[in-house]
Design an enzyme around this catalytic site. Structure first.
Site, PDB file in Angstrom:
ATOM      1  N   GLU B  49       6.585  -3.278  10.432  1.00 30.92           N
ATOM      2  CA  GLU B  49       5.414  -2.118  10.333  1.00 30.92           C
ATOM      3  C   GLU B  49       4.567  -2.062  11.469  1.00 30.92           C
ATOM      4  O   GLU B  49       3.793  -1.022  11.377  1.00 30.92           O
ATOM      5  CB  GLU B  49       4.666  -2.966   8.947  1.00 30.92           C
ATOM      6  CG  GLU B  49       5.349  -2.887   7.626  1.00 30.92           C
ATOM      7  CD  GLU B  49       6.273  -3.774   7.348  1.00 30.92           C
ATOM      8  OE1 GLU B  49       6.396  -5.023   8.284  1.00 30.92           O
ATOM      9  OE2 GLU B  49       6.683  -4.234   6.238  1.00 30.92           O
ATOM     10  N   PHE B 111       2.213 -11.854  -6.324  1.00 25.82           N
ATOM     11  CA  PHE B 111       3.392 -12.053  -5.134  1.00 25.82           C
ATOM     12  C   PHE B 111       3.114 -10.691  -4.189  1.00 25.82           C
ATOM     13  O   PHE B 111       2.900  -9.456  -4.602  1.00 25.82           O
ATOM     14  CB  PHE B 111       4.644 -11.773  -5.679  1.00 25.82           C
ATOM     15  CG  PHE B 111       5.764 -11.530  -4.640  1.00 25.82           C
ATOM     16  CD1 PHE B 111       6.268 -12.543  -4.007  1.00 25.82           C
ATOM     17  CD2 PHE B 111       6.571 -10.367  -4.689  1.00 25.82           C
ATOM     18  CE1 PHE B 111       7.030 -12.462  -2.985  1.00 25.82           C
ATOM     19  CE2 PHE B 111       7.299 -10.235  -3.503  1.00 25.82           C
ATOM     20  CZ  PHE B 111       7.678 -11.216  -2.877  1.00 25.82           C
ATOM     21  N   GLN B 112       3.013 -10.811  -2.990  1.00 29.73           N
ATOM     22  CA  GLN B 112       2.842  -9.970  -2.162  1.00 29.73           C
ATOM     23  C   GLN B 112       1.185  -9.458  -2.162  1.00 29.73           C
ATOM     24  O   GLN B 112       1.086  -8.165  -1.801  1.00 29.73           O
ATOM     25  CB  GLN B 112       3.777  -8.818  -1.799  1.00 29.73           C
ATOM     26  CG  GLN B 112       5.081  -9.517  -1.265  1.00 29.73           C
ATOM     27  CD  GLN B 112       5.950  -8.356  -0.503  1.00 29.73           C
ATOM     28  OE1 GLN B 112       6.129  -7.432  -1.430  1.00 29.73           O
ATOM     29  NE2 GLN B 112       6.986  -8.785   0.249  1.00 29.73           N
ATOM     30  N   LYS B 161      -0.068  -0.507  -7.370  1.00 29.85           N
ATOM     31  CA  LYS B 161       1.187  -0.024  -7.940  1.00 29.85           C
ATOM     32  C   LYS B 161       0.863   0.826  -9.067  1.00 29.85           C
ATOM     33  O   LYS B 161       1.621   1.684  -9.236  1.00 29.85           O
ATOM     34  CB  LYS B 161       2.061  -1.238  -7.903  1.00 29.85           C
ATOM     35  CG  LYS B 161       3.621  -0.766  -8.518  1.00 29.85           C
ATOM     36  CD  LYS B 161       4.653  -1.890  -8.428  1.00 29.85           C
ATOM     37  CE  LYS B 161       5.937  -1.452  -8.522  1.00 29.85           C
ATOM     38  NZ  LYS B 161       7.186  -2.341  -8.511  1.00 29.85           N
ATOM     39  N   MET B 480       1.177  -9.935  34.663  1.00 32.55           N
ATOM     40  CA  MET B 480      -0.434  -9.967  35.032  1.00 32.55           C
ATOM     41  C   MET B 480      -0.878 -11.408  34.713  1.00 32.55           C
ATOM     42  O   MET B 480      -1.883 -11.757  35.499  1.00 32.55           O
ATOM     43  CB  MET B 480      -1.136  -8.988  33.855  1.00 32.55           C
ATOM     44  CG  MET B 480      -2.393  -8.998  34.209  1.00 32.55           C
ATOM     45  SD  MET B 480      -2.880  -8.067  35.844  1.00 32.55           S
ATOM     46  CE  MET B 480      -2.921  -6.152  35.466  1.00 32.55           C
TER      47      MET B 480
END
Lengths: 166, 580
Positions: B49, B111-112, B161, B480
């Site tokens: 993502e 969940f999630q 949802k 760096m």
């Protein structure tokens, strides 16, 4: 706090929506702005709420805080209320230990500060005082020797002073 | 018209003329993926993502249109936090859509489930949890309006949802309805006329002026008006890391990039100036060095669409809140109206060209037997790039060399993570840029450290046929950090070695469907770059084995004043402080 204006009040009109207070407090935490008190209440228009913020002007730039607040999409209007140009009030409620010997003295002090006795117990009194925040500090100091059991202060709310001449 | 919330969401994106979504489906966003099958919107399936977010940014950087990323709830939303913060820091217009658990489950640790709006509040311009399916069109319109107007930035919509599953009544809000739904949002576009007049007067009086052009020039699409102002008054221009390309590098008035790794002339001209005409820049610490000794004798005109930038770091003498394009145009008009022509800046210009002659960008040439010079690779890449090539970069030494050695002569050809400094930005950002500008060649310059963070998106590029090109400046180090440890920690190298061939970048790239090459000999650099430029049917990765000892110069050490810029050792000035 008395005397020199080390604080300033911002009256912030915000949309009355979930999460707005979290946006404001999150902004302060992230930018390291110091606030002294914060009070939220409905406004005269149900779409909006009014947040009264008291800022420590010695620690935080009022200009930056105002500009950053105004970047929040839900902030509609910000009015800066300088102490000299505004009327400020705060409400204090306190439960104080009150033996029969002390009771008279406490009731007198509450009277002097234009307060009210709101509840009476066998050994305690609950009192409320509304007024100038500095006066509430004095009242608190005077009550401390009696034994403050619990105290709640609302934080200050403010209105701009009305114009005296038309 | 009745439809599901999911259909309304996708239809709203269509109404906003979204042509591409970068995303990855999952449980809670699942309902929104069904109507995508029937939508003209292209969906690009990412492998992580974070990639979706940076692709949306890359797309926005080069097109000026908001990039759209869509992912599911919980871990997908948290994976989007880095690109959101990146977009927020660099004012990139972006709309992120995240799935959320059903309304009844919110707050129960489902969940999630995660508090996406809470987590992203401080890294978005605005975010909303959509609780009423009937509000989907309005909130999508708001999101695009907020992302693209005023100071642009990322806006996130979190959609439960069941809000996607239930029926809603479709209605597309009017402009007025959108405006009325945002009573606290009124970006100020037009500068204050009195301030504009004052700015014009100061510009006319300045004898050592510098235009300090920032990313706001590009966001306001003000490159043309900037050029008009600079040319009319003969004022030299520095372009910050975010503004590379906003003013052509090949212009005689262009001084290039200022700041920590800017060139000596840009840094010193700002230090010595008597007027900084600050346009869409924000006095970032990487530009100013120690603030209290930054441009000590300069008056400051500061133009920004975000009022909070004025006075945040440096108090301006003339603050102007407004859109850079409008304000610059007004300043030019005010100069004309007041009859203010170009002042005689010949003394100033000659001092500047003196610095340019004495302190050009410099690196030691290659010595037989050594690894490639990264700066040389950049120069060959630059000189071989087809017209209009877009350059993306990660973060670190390679980013600074890219900014220093490329010639940006056109706006919107530089895609980079400036404010947040997000390692791993370049590969996904380059993919997003190529999707937005398929007609252009897109090169990603990357470090080996950066490449390992997001390389999996080359699978996305291969499978979606997005033929970007990646040049890894592989010095086997977090370069760096190595440079800082060399210069400031007595060469005590701590946790910076990465190995040149673990992973084997060529095999890895080939496994991801790319053409891949390794270059170790300077004499092969040109041929392999030419070969890469000729491949257009799949992504290309080149593993350039570069010299780990190379450092980025000039350098203003962190916390130091810009007067104390460290130039390349071969250029050590005898008298560094320039007398006024």
């Amino acid at each position: 706090m008395a005397g020199s204006p080390t604080h300033q009040t911002l009256s912030v009109l915000v949309e009355n929506k979930a999460g707005v207070l979290a946006r404001i407090s999150g902004l302060f935490a992230r930018r390291g702005f110091n606030i002294i008190s914060l009070a939220v209440a409905p406004s005269d228009d149900e779409r909006f709420s009014r947040v009264n913020l008291v800022i420590d002007v010695e620690e935080t730039s009022v200009e930056q805080i105002t500009k950053q607040l105004f970047k929040l999409v839900n902030v509609v209007k910000i009015t800066e209320l300088h102490p000299a140009d505004s009327v400020e009030r705060e409400l204090l409620m306190m439960t104080v230990s009150a033996t029969p010997d002390d009771r008279r003295g406490i009731i007198e002090l509450v009277g002097v500060f234009d307060g009210k006795i709101v509840d009476v117990g066998a050994t305690v009194l609950s009192v409320m005082v509304a007024g100038d925040p500095d006066r509430l500090d004095d009242f608190e100091d005077l009550m401390r020797p009696y034994g403050i059991i619990e105290i709640q202060r609302t934080g200050r709310v403010a209105l701009p002073k009305a114009r005296k001449a038309s | 018209m009745k439809m599901t919330g999911a259909r309304a969401l996708i239809k709203s994106l269509e109404m906003e003329q979204v042509e591409v979504i970068f995303g990855l489906p999952g449980g809670c966003i699942l309902p929104a993926y069904d109507p995508i099958l029937d939508s003209p919107i292209r969906h690009i399936l990412v492998r992580h993502e974070q990639g979706a977010g940076h692709m949306a940014e890359g797309y926005a950087h080069v097109t000026g249109r908001p990039g759209v990323a869509m992912v599911t709830s919980g871990p997908a939303a948290t994976n989007l936090v880095t690109p959101l913060c990146d977009a927020y820091m660099d004012s990139v217009p972006m709309v992120a859509i995240t799935g959320q658990v059903g309304r009844a489950v919110i707050g129960t640790d489902g969940f999630q489930e995660c508090d996406t709006v809470g987590i992203t509040r401080s890294v978005t311009k605005h975010n909303e949890l959509i609780m009423d399916p009937n509000e989907i069109p309005l909130l999508v319109r708001q999101a695009f309006h907020l992302a693209t107007t005023g100071r642009p930035g990322p806006v996130l919509l979190d959609v439960p949802k069941d809000v996607l599953q239930v029926e809603m009544e479709w209605s597309w809000p009017t402009d007025d309805e959108v405006a009325a739904s945002l009573p606290g949002y009124r970006p100020n576009m037009k500068g204050h006329p009195r301030m504009i007049k004052e700015a014009a007067r100061m510009i006319g009086e300045a004898r050592r002026p510098v235009i300090y052009a920032g990313g706001g020039i590009l966001k306001a699409r003000a490159a043309e008006s900037l050029r008009e102002l600079a040319e009319r008054m003969g004022i030299p221009v520095v372009t910050t890391l975010m503004a590379r390309g906003a003013f052509p590098d090949d212009h005689e008035l262009c001084l290039g990039m200022p700041g920590m790794h800017g060139n000596y002339t840009a840094i010193t001209a700002m230090q010595e100036s008597d007027l900084l005409i600050t346009l869409g820049a924000r006095f970032d610490d990487r530009v100013t060095g120690r603030v209290d000794s930054f441009a000590p004798n300069a008056k400051v005109i500061h133009v920004d669409i975000d009022p909070a930038e004025l006075g945040k770091i440096r108090q301006p003498d003339v603050p102007i809140v407004g859109d850079c394009n409008q304000v610059i145009t007004e300043i030019v008009k005010a100069l004309g109206a007041a009859g203010i022509g170009a002042a005689d800046l010949s003394e100033w210009r000659s001092r500047i060209s003196g610095w340019q002659e004495r302190f050009p960008l410099h690196y030691d040439p290659h010595v037989e037997g050594d690894a490639l010079k990264p700066q040389h690779v950049m120069e060959v890449l630059r000189d071989s790039a087809p017209e209009g090539t877009i350059l993306a970069s990660g973060v670190g030494q390679h980013q600074m060399w890219a900014s220093q050695f490329w010639h940006f002569n056109e706006p919107y050809t530089w895609v980079n993570s400036g404010g947040l400094g997000t390692m791993g930005f370049s590969v996904p950002a380059a993919i997003g840029a190529k999707v937005g500008r398929p007609d252009r060649t897109v090169w990603a310059v990357d470090g080996d450290g950066c490449f390992q963070m997001t390389a999996q998106e080359l699978v996305t590029a291969s499978s979606e046929r997005i033929p970007i090109k990646v040049a890894i400046l592989n010095n086997a180090y977090l370069g760096m950090v190595r440079q800082w440890q060399e210069m400031f920690y007595e060469e005590r190298y701590s946790e910076v070695y990465l190995s040149p061939d673990l992973p084997d970048y060529v095999k890895w790239a080939e496994a991801m469907g790319c053409a891949a090459f390794r270059v170790e000999d300077p004499s092969d650099v040109q041929a392999v770059i030419d070969k890469a430029n000729s491949i257009d049917d799949r992504p290309v990765v080149i593993d350039f084995r570069t010299d780990a000892r190379e450092k980025v110069f000039p350098m203003v050490p962190a916390g130091a004043a810009n007067d104390d810029v460290v130039v390349h050792p071969s250029q050590k000035p005898t008298d560094k402080k320039v007398v006024q």
